[in-house]
Design a protein around this motif. Structure first.
Motif, short mmCIF file in Angstrom:
data_model
loop_
_atom_site.label_atom_id
_atom_site.label_comp_id
_atom_site.label_asym_id
_atom_site.label_seq_id
_atom_site.Cartn_x
_atom_site.Cartn_y
_atom_site.Cartn_z
N SER A 87 7.33 69.56 24.90
CA SER A 87 8.68 69.86 24.43
C SER A 87 9.57 70.45 25.53
CB SER A 87 8.63 70.82 23.24
OG SER A 87 8.06 72.05 23.63
N ALA A 88 9.00 70.77 26.68
CA ALA A 88 9.80 71.32 27.78
C ALA A 88 10.59 70.24 28.52
CB ALA A 88 8.89 72.06 28.76
N ILE A 89 10.26 68.96 28.27
CA ILE A 89 10.99 67.87 28.91
C ILE A 89 11.69 67.02 27.85
CG2 ILE A 89 9.40 67.79 30.88
CD1 ILE A 89 8.21 65.21 29.62
N ILE A 90 12.47 66.07 28.31
CA ILE A 90 13.11 65.12 27.40
C ILE A 90 12.06 64.06 27.08
CG2 ILE A 90 14.94 63.38 27.19
CD1 ILE A 90 16.50 65.27 29.23
N ARG A 91 11.70 63.96 25.82
CA ARG A 91 10.60 63.08 25.42
C ARG A 91 11.13 61.72 24.97
NH1 ARG A 91 7.65 67.30 21.58
NH2 ARG A 91 9.82 67.64 21.06
N ASN A 92 11.51 60.94 25.96
CA ASN A 92 11.96 59.58 25.71
C ASN A 92 11.03 58.68 26.51
OD1 ASN A 92 13.35 57.05 26.38
ND2 ASN A 92 15.09 57.94 25.30
N LYS A 93 10.17 57.97 25.83
CA LYS A 93 9.13 57.19 26.50
C LYS A 93 9.72 56.18 27.48
CE LYS A 93 4.72 54.90 25.77
NZ LYS A 93 4.72 54.44 27.12
N ARG A 94 10.80 55.52 27.10
CA ARG A 94 11.40 54.53 28.02
C ARG A 94 11.90 55.20 29.30
NH1 ARG A 94 15.93 52.04 25.33
NH2 ARG A 94 16.04 50.70 27.15
N LYS A 95 12.48 56.38 29.17
CA LYS A 95 12.95 57.09 30.36
C LYS A 95 11.78 57.58 31.21
CE LYS A 95 17.36 58.48 28.34
NZ LYS A 95 18.25 59.58 27.96
N LEU A 96 10.74 58.08 30.58
CA LEU A 96 9.56 58.54 31.32
C LEU A 96 8.89 57.36 32.03
CD1 LEU A 96 8.08 61.06 28.73
CD2 LEU A 96 9.54 61.57 30.71
N ASP A 97 8.74 56.25 31.30
CA ASP A 97 8.17 55.04 31.91
C ASP A 97 9.03 54.57 33.09
OD1 ASP A 97 6.00 54.85 30.14
OD2 ASP A 97 7.01 53.41 28.82
N SER A 98 10.34 54.69 32.96
CA SER A 98 11.22 54.22 34.03
C SER A 98 11.03 55.06 35.30
CB SER A 98 12.70 54.23 33.60
OG SER A 98 13.23 55.53 33.61
N THR A 99 10.69 56.32 35.15
CA THR A 99 10.45 57.17 36.33
C THR A 99 9.27 56.62 37.13
OG1 THR A 99 11.31 59.08 35.12
CG2 THR A 99 10.02 59.54 37.11
N VAL A 100 8.20 56.27 36.44
CA VAL A 100 7.02 55.70 37.12
C VAL A 100 7.38 54.34 37.72
CG1 VAL A 100 4.64 54.92 36.81
CG2 VAL A 100 5.44 56.98 35.62
N ASN A 101 8.04 53.51 36.93
CA ASN A 101 8.48 52.20 37.43
C ASN A 101 9.33 52.35 38.68
OD1 ASN A 101 9.24 49.16 36.95
ND2 ASN A 101 11.17 50.25 37.22
N ASN A 102 10.31 53.24 38.63
CA ASN A 102 11.23 53.40 39.75
C ASN A 102 10.52 53.94 40.99
OD1 ASN A 102 13.20 52.38 38.09
ND2 ASN A 102 14.21 54.34 37.74
N ALA A 103 9.51 54.78 40.80
CA ALA A 103 8.71 55.25 41.95
C ALA A 103 8.00 54.06 42.61
CB ALA A 103 7.69 56.29 41.49
N LYS A 104 7.50 53.15 41.80
CA LYS A 104 6.84 51.97 42.36
C LYS A 104 7.83 51.08 43.12
CE LYS A 104 3.22 51.96 38.88
NZ LYS A 104 2.66 51.33 37.68
N VAL A 105 9.05 50.97 42.63
CA VAL A 105 10.07 50.19 43.32
C VAL A 105 10.43 50.86 44.65
CG1 VAL A 105 12.40 49.21 43.21
CG2 VAL A 105 10.96 49.22 41.16
N VAL A 106 10.55 52.19 44.64
CA VAL A 106 10.83 52.91 45.89
C VAL A 106 9.69 52.68 46.88
CG1 VAL A 106 11.14 55.18 46.95
CG2 VAL A 106 12.35 54.64 44.82
N GLN A 107 8.45 52.73 46.40
CA GLN A 107 7.30 52.46 47.28
C GLN A 107 7.41 51.07 47.91
OE1 GLN A 107 3.88 53.02 44.66
NE2 GLN A 107 3.19 54.68 46.01
N LYS A 108 7.80 50.10 47.10
CA LYS A 108 7.96 48.73 47.58
C LYS A 108 9.02 48.67 48.69
CE LYS A 108 9.23 44.43 45.49
NZ LYS A 108 9.43 43.71 44.25
#
Length: 178
Positions: A87-108
């Motif tokens: 509950s300390a974070i914003i619990r929006n699965k799509r937004k949380l998933d996008s953070t991981v996705n975007n980290a992978k794109v930055v790695q690329k």
């Protein structure tokens, strides 16, 4: 110190917003990890107030390993599901998933020999761009540059990077000034 003078109304709403505005907002940013963190925070803000995001920033840093790009890229689906209980974070699965996705794109991007910094700042040829407001002082929420940037970033695989989000992001990292 960036912007103590001429604070906009939004920066006067709380001490946290004032602090953010005065010390971070509009300061040119060129560190890949910091650029990634700010992009992530901007994506969480979609549909919410910036104050809500700032109040949860420390919890997000803890949940996402201080936005270490390589660590975030390794976060599993199970870990994201665990975050949905936090509950300390914003619990929006799509937004949380996008953070991981975007980290992978930055790695690329980084593995191609380019920095995330260079990738982003190439949209403005490495120099902050001045935005001219409408004569009536109307609120602008996106522009042609943020539309082009959103189109390219989506093509490159980023998520939650619409033109309105990127318009604010470009101001936050000092790419746009008014």
């Amino acid at each position: 110190m960036a912007n103590q003078h001429h604070r906009p109304d939004w920066a006067e709403k709380s001490p946290e917003l004032r602090e953010y505005h005065d010390h971070e907002w509009g300061v040119e940013q060129h560190d890949d990890q910091k650029l990634f963190e700010i992009l992530s925070l901007e994506t969480y803000q979609t549909g919410l107030s910036w104050e809500t995001v700032l109040m949860k920033r420390d919890a997000f840093r803890k949940a996402f390993d201080n936005y270490d790009i390589d660590q975030v890229a390794k976060i599993s689906e199970g870990a994201i599901n665990d975050m949905m209980e936090n509950s300390a974070i914003i619990r929006n699965k799509r937004k949380l998933d996008s953070t991981v996705n975007n980290a992978k794109v930055v790695q690329k991007i980084q593995s191609s020999g380019q920095t995330f910094d260079h990738y982003l700042w190439s949209f403005v040829d490495g120099k902050p761009q001045k935005i001219v407001r409408d004569a009536d002082g109307g609120r602008v929420v996106e522009n042609e540059l943020s539309q082009q940037m959103a189109k390219q970033m989506k093509k490159d695989g980023f998520k939650f990077v619409g033109p309105v989000t990127l318009f604010t992001y470009m101001f936050a990292i000092g790419m746009l000034v008014d």
